[in-house]
Design a protein around this motif. Structure first.
Motif, mmCIF file in Angstrom:
data_model
loop_
_atom_site.group_PDB
_atom_site.id
_atom_site.type_symbol
_atom_site.label_atom_id
_atom_site.label_comp_id
_atom_site.label_asym_id
_atom_site.label_seq_id
_atom_site.Cartn_x
_atom_site.Cartn_y
_atom_site.Cartn_z
ATOM 1 N N THR A 190 32.179 31.373 34.458
ATOM 2 C CA THR A 190 30.804 31.878 34.368
ATOM 3 C C THR A 190 30.785 33.367 34.076
ATOM 4 O OG1 THR A 190 29.988 30.174 35.877
ATOM 5 C CG2 THR A 190 28.639 32.154 35.638
ATOM 6 N N ALA A 191 31.643 34.130 34.753
ATOM 7 C CA ALA A 191 31.665 35.583 34.558
ATOM 8 C C ALA A 191 32.095 35.942 33.142
ATOM 9 C CB ALA A 191 32.593 36.236 35.579
ATOM 10 N N LEU A 192 33.107 35.262 32.619
ATOM 11 C CA LEU A 192 33.559 35.558 31.258
ATOM 12 C C LEU A 192 32.450 35.285 30.251
ATOM 13 C CD1 LEU A 192 37.171 34.095 31.489
ATOM 14 C CD2 LEU A 192 36.558 36.509 31.206
ATOM 15 N N ASP A 193 31.717 34.213 30.457
ATOM 16 C CA ASP A 193 30.599 33.893 29.560
ATOM 17 C C ASP A 193 29.475 34.912 29.706
ATOM 18 O OD1 ASP A 193 29.261 31.939 27.705
ATOM 19 O OD2 ASP A 193 27.876 31.785 29.390
ATOM 20 N N THR A 194 29.198 35.315 30.935
ATOM 21 C CA THR A 194 28.140 36.305 31.177
ATOM 22 C C THR A 194 28.467 37.625 30.506
ATOM 23 O OG1 THR A 194 27.572 35.280 33.306
ATOM 24 C CG2 THR A 194 26.906 37.577 32.982
ATOM 25 N N ILE A 195 29.726 38.057 30.609
ATOM 26 C CA ILE A 195 30.131 39.321 29.987
ATOM 27 C C ILE A 195 30.032 39.223 28.471
ATOM 28 C CG2 ILE A 195 32.098 40.855 29.612
ATOM 29 C CD1 ILE A 195 32.941 40.115 32.527
ATOM 30 N N ALA A 196 30.499 38.101 27.917
ATOM 31 C CA ALA A 196 30.463 37.929 26.461
ATOM 32 C C ALA A 196 29.041 38.031 25.918
ATOM 33 C CB ALA A 196 31.077 36.589 26.082
ATOM 34 N N LYS A 197 28.065 37.620 26.730
ATOM 35 C CA LYS A 197 26.672 37.633 26.294
ATOM 36 C C LYS A 197 25.895 38.843 26.827
ATOM 37 C CE LYS A 197 26.513 32.555 26.222
ATOM 38 N NZ LYS A 197 25.962 31.351 26.890
ATOM 39 N N GLY A 198 26.580 39.720 27.569
ATOM 40 C CA GLY A 198 25.893 40.783 28.300
ATOM 41 C C GLY A 198 25.678 42.081 27.564
ATOM 42 N N GLY A 199 26.113 42.153 26.307
ATOM 43 C CA GLY A 199 25.898 43.374 25.536
ATOM 44 C C GLY A 199 27.067 44.334 25.624
ATOM 45 N N THR A 200 27.017 45.379 24.807
ATOM 46 C CA THR A 200 28.121 46.327 24.721
ATOM 47 C C THR A 200 27.997 47.417 25.783
ATOM 48 O OG1 THR A 200 27.097 47.969 23.247
ATOM 49 C CG2 THR A 200 28.032 45.975 22.226
ATOM 50 N N PHE A 201 29.052 48.236 25.857
ATOM 51 C CA PHE A 201 29.058 49.363 26.779
ATOM 52 C C PHE A 201 28.311 50.578 26.224
ATOM 53 C CE2 PHE A 201 33.471 47.655 28.103
ATOM 54 C CZ PHE A 201 32.882 46.727 28.934
ATOM 55 N N GLY A 202 27.783 50.458 25.027
ATOM 56 C CA GLY A 202 27.021 51.557 24.443
ATOM 57 C C GLY A 202 27.877 52.794 24.249
ATOM 58 N N ALA A 203 27.370 53.935 24.720
ATOM 59 C CA ALA A 203 28.075 55.208 24.530
ATOM 60 C C ALA A 203 29.085 55.508 25.639
ATOM 61 C CB ALA A 203 27.056 56.339 24.454
ATOM 62 N N LEU A 204 29.266 54.586 26.607
ATOM 63 C CA LEU A 204 30.156 54.859 27.736
ATOM 64 C C LEU A 204 31.607 54.982 27.258
ATOM 65 C CD1 LEU A 204 30.546 55.048 30.847
ATOM 66 C CD2 LEU A 204 30.891 52.560 30.821
ATOM 67 N N PRO A 205 32.237 56.144 27.465
ATOM 68 C CA PRO A 205 33.643 56.284 27.080
ATOM 69 C C PRO A 205 34.502 55.280 27.839
ATOM 70 C CG PRO A 205 32.668 58.446 27.495
ATOM 71 C CD PRO A 205 31.674 57.420 27.969
ATOM 72 N N THR A 206 35.310 54.510 27.099
ATOM 73 C CA THR A 206 36.095 53.428 27.677
ATOM 74 C C THR A 206 37.544 53.546 27.224
ATOM 75 O OG1 THR A 206 34.157 51.967 27.629
ATOM 76 C CG2 THR A 206 36.316 50.913 27.862
ATOM 77 N N LEU A 207 38.470 53.413 28.182
ATOM 78 C CA LEU A 207 39.898 53.362 27.892
ATOM 79 C C LEU A 207 40.405 51.974 28.229
ATOM 80 C CD1 LEU A 207 42.698 54.641 27.259
ATOM 81 C CD2 LEU A 207 42.814 55.295 29.688
ATOM 82 N N TRP A 208 41.072 51.344 27.271
ATOM 83 C CA TRP A 208 41.692 50.033 27.479
ATOM 84 C C TRP A 208 43.200 50.205 27.412
ATOM 85 C CZ3 TRP A 208 42.424 46.079 23.037
ATOM 86 C CH2 TRP A 208 43.076 44.933 23.513
#
Length: 272
Positions: A190-208
């Motif tokens: 459920t969480a993986l599906d929710t994240i996939a449909k939850g939109g992007t992080f926008g301008a938030l700087p992200t390090l992967w």
């Protein structure tokens, strides 16, 4: 080892234990989010590096994990876990008003942190995802084909090229060494599906950050998830030969230097 202290609060499903590594007049607040079956006590080295870098560090044992209440490794809804993390952030802000906040999540904690960013990005300065369970994680649909998931424990050798890491993990009484609970697997799906449909992080700087030889959370599956949610400011670091726990790898100091350099770039005050 940095000094730490513990306290508890009433979370969504019972008493939650929080560990804090304090720092006077911190430049930023780091919220650590641990992975499946483990506990925040395994992040002493990471917290120590962040404290020396100028952070006050906070992290919780999720419900059913570590010293927190709940059936072991049982999570019914990851939205509750995200809410518990937010309670920790609110406490950190109360301790240090006006200080920037960085969320750092590993593995399942990376999934939680990703959802956290979708819900609370406006209050964050930066996001770090380490080996995140995001996108496609084949173990979930595979184990859900069983009415009762088989007991397939994590091979400690897949955590790090440093054998002492796997040995300590195997002997840690606060680590869950039993099988996945079906309820938890459903919550993952459920969480993986929710994240996939939850939109992007926008301008938030992200390090992967991710180990190239991660057999627990393989790189290609996470990449598909990152591509679905990434905003306009993504930095990627893939470490050749590294396994799942890059913060515990043989090149962990390189990884943490990349993390602290990234945080320096995002903070309004510059390097410490």
């Amino acid at each position: 080892m940095a000094e730490s202290r513990e306290h508890t609060f009433t979370g969504a499903k019972g008493r939650i234990t929080v560990r804090a590594w304090p720092r006077d007049l911190p430049r930023y607040l780091a919220i650590l989010v641990h992975g499946y079956g483990e506990h925040i006590g395994r992040y002493e080295y990471v917290a120590g590096r962040l404290v020396r870098h100028g952070a006050a560090v906070y992290g919780l044992d999720h419900m059913g994990h570590g010293r927190s209440e709940g059936d072991r490794a049982l999570i019914e809804d990851f939205e509750d876990v995200v809410t518990d993390v937010h309670t920790v952030e609110e406490q950190a802000r109360a301790d240090h008003p006006g200080v920037p906040v960085v969320v750092i999540g590993h593995s399942m904690g990376g999934m939680i942190a990703a959802r956290y960013a979708q819900r609370y990005a406006s209050g964050l300065t930066a996001l770090v995802l380490s080996g995140p369970v995001i996108g496609e994680w084949a173990i979930v649909p595979e184990l859900l084909t069983y009415e009762e998931p088989p007991d397939t424990p994590i091979d400690p050798a897949t955590l790090s090229r440093d054998p002492s890491v796997g040995a300590a993990y195997a002997e840690d009484p606060l680590v869950w060494h039993g099988p996945f609970r079906r309820t938890t697997l459903d919550a993952f799906a459920t969480a993986l599906d929710t994240i996939a449909k939850g939109g992007t992080f926008g301008a938030l700087p992200t390090l992967w950050v991710h180990g190239e030889d991660d057999q627990l959370v393989p790189l290609p599956g996470s990449r598909s998830g990152i591509d679905a949610v990434r905003g306009g400011d993504l930095t990627e670091r893939i470490y050749p030969g590294a396994r799942h726990e890059v913060f515990n790898e043989t090149n962990k100091d390189e990884v943490l230097a990349d993390v602290t350099s990234f945080i320096d770039r995002t903070l309004p005050t510059g390097p410490f």
